[in-house]
Design a protein around this motif. Sequence first.
Motif, mmCIF file in Angstrom:
data_model
loop_
_atom_site.group_PDB
_atom_site.id
_atom_site.type_symbol
_atom_site.label_atom_id
_atom_site.label_comp_id
_atom_site.label_asym_id
_atom_site.label_seq_id
_atom_site.Cartn_x
_atom_site.Cartn_y
_atom_site.Cartn_z
ATOM 1 N N ALA A 228 33.764 52.039 51.805
ATOM 2 C CA ALA A 228 33.356 50.787 51.167
ATOM 3 C C ALA A 228 33.734 50.766 49.690
ATOM 4 C CB ALA A 228 31.862 50.574 51.330
ATOM 5 N N MET A 229 33.500 51.855 48.984
ATOM 6 C CA MET A 229 33.834 51.929 47.567
ATOM 7 C C MET A 229 35.335 51.881 47.336
ATOM 8 S SD MET A 229 31.054 51.898 45.852
ATOM 9 C CE MET A 229 31.470 52.508 44.229
ATOM 10 N N GLN A 230 36.102 52.417 48.290
ATOM 11 C CA GLN A 230 37.567 52.350 48.186
ATOM 12 C C GLN A 230 38.071 50.921 48.381
ATOM 13 O OE1 GLN A 230 38.502 55.295 51.219
ATOM 14 N NE2 GLN A 230 39.177 56.758 49.658
ATOM 15 N N ILE A 231 37.387 50.168 49.234
ATOM 16 C CA ILE A 231 37.781 48.769 49.486
ATOM 17 C C ILE A 231 37.363 47.880 48.326
ATOM 18 C CG2 ILE A 231 37.397 46.744 50.954
ATOM 19 C CD1 ILE A 231 37.079 48.709 53.316
ATOM 20 N N PHE A 232 36.128 48.066 47.857
ATOM 21 C CA PHE A 232 35.596 47.181 46.817
ATOM 22 C C PHE A 232 35.946 47.700 45.423
ATOM 23 C CE2 PHE A 232 33.519 45.576 50.472
ATOM 24 C CZ PHE A 232 33.294 44.235 50.192
ATOM 25 N N THR A 233 37.200 47.506 45.099
ATOM 26 C CA THR A 233 37.709 47.885 43.787
ATOM 27 C C THR A 233 37.225 46.889 42.731
ATOM 28 O OG1 THR A 233 39.708 46.573 44.151
ATOM 29 C CG2 THR A 233 39.783 48.902 44.814
ATOM 30 N N SER A 234 37.437 47.220 41.481
ATOM 31 C CA SER A 234 37.015 46.331 40.391
ATOM 32 C C SER A 234 37.699 44.968 40.489
ATOM 33 C CB SER A 234 37.309 46.977 39.041
ATOM 34 O OG SER A 234 38.696 47.259 38.920
ATOM 35 N N ASP A 235 38.964 44.948 40.935
ATOM 36 C CA ASP A 235 39.696 43.677 41.092
ATOM 37 C C ASP A 235 39.023 42.778 42.125
ATOM 38 O OD1 ASP A 235 41.480 44.523 39.249
ATOM 39 O OD2 ASP A 235 43.129 44.905 40.644
ATOM 40 N N LEU A 236 38.605 43.372 43.240
ATOM 41 C CA LEU A 236 37.954 42.592 44.297
ATOM 42 C C LEU A 236 36.579 42.118 43.849
ATOM 43 C CD1 LEU A 236 37.756 41.440 47.120
ATOM 44 C CD2 LEU A 236 37.121 43.716 47.969
ATOM 45 N N ILE A 237 35.831 42.976 43.208
ATOM 46 C CA ILE A 237 34.509 42.601 42.693
ATOM 47 C C ILE A 237 34.629 41.440 41.711
ATOM 48 C CG2 ILE A 237 32.622 43.395 41.198
ATOM 49 C CD1 ILE A 237 32.921 46.142 42.576
#
Length: 309
Positions: A228-237
């Motif tokens: 999950a943390m790998q998917i939800f990068t700062s760009d996505l957030i």
Amino acid sequence: MENLEENKNEKNFNEIYDKIYNDSRVSLKKAKKKANTFILAIILVCIIINLFVYLNPETKFISLGAIALSFCIIMFFIILARESYGKLYKEYIIKELAKNYNEKLYYDRKHGITTPEYAISNFDNTFDKYYSEDRIYGTLKSGANVQIAEVVTFHTSEYRDESGNVHTDKTETFRGMYGIIRLEKSVCTEIYISKDSMLNRFSKDRIEMDSSEFEKFFDCSAEDKVVAMQIFTSDLIEKYIEMRENFKYRFELKIEDNMIYFRYKCGKMFEPPVIGDGLDKETIKKYYDLIYYPLEIIEKTVENINHIM
């Protein structure tokens, strides 16, 4: 970086708006004028008939009934004219917005997403009435298949009054955008983005994101926190925050194996405004953003999944 993205988005919209305005202005204006002329003619005919009925001593006693019937006829033709204009409006506006966002996206105003395709997400299975239209479908730049549509769900219940008559209550449980995306690769876990809630804060699956703005509006829970943390990068957030700053609607998203489901409680979608021709920039921008923000989140999510898998 964020400002550059916003400027790019604004520039893209301005170019799309100019194209849509120039291509559709004359046709929509003619259609609106034709519909208004038709309605005025119906109203004029009804007025003449009602005056004749009222002034004629032999038919004066039915004048109230004639007025009520005329009102129903006028309302029927107003709805008919509005639906006819709405069909043309959507073909010119919504179809072009989808196509200009991604040339591999197609628009179908008549059909939506099927009931089983909505129910499989398990966002809400308490409904017993379902309606869907305005489907946008095709292939994202990342290669994933997507379809989004307006979805409306209702829950009905019956009760008896004191006289024993049966009545039905119909409660709307959701109205907005629903999307379903099939991934080329499976994530092999479940991830859920929901509205921020005090109850979720005590869940063992909850993930604390490195963004106070995100945490203010959303909760993220996952079986595999590393993935999950790998998917939800700062760009996505950042895309979630940007969407929330522009719209206050509730957004939910689920990732389950090779599927992504989301729903966006934005209310009625893509209808022409009652007053005016609907070509004002503010209205078109609203519909552009309704397509742009959720799909930008999906594009980035799929891109990140493909990267880590």
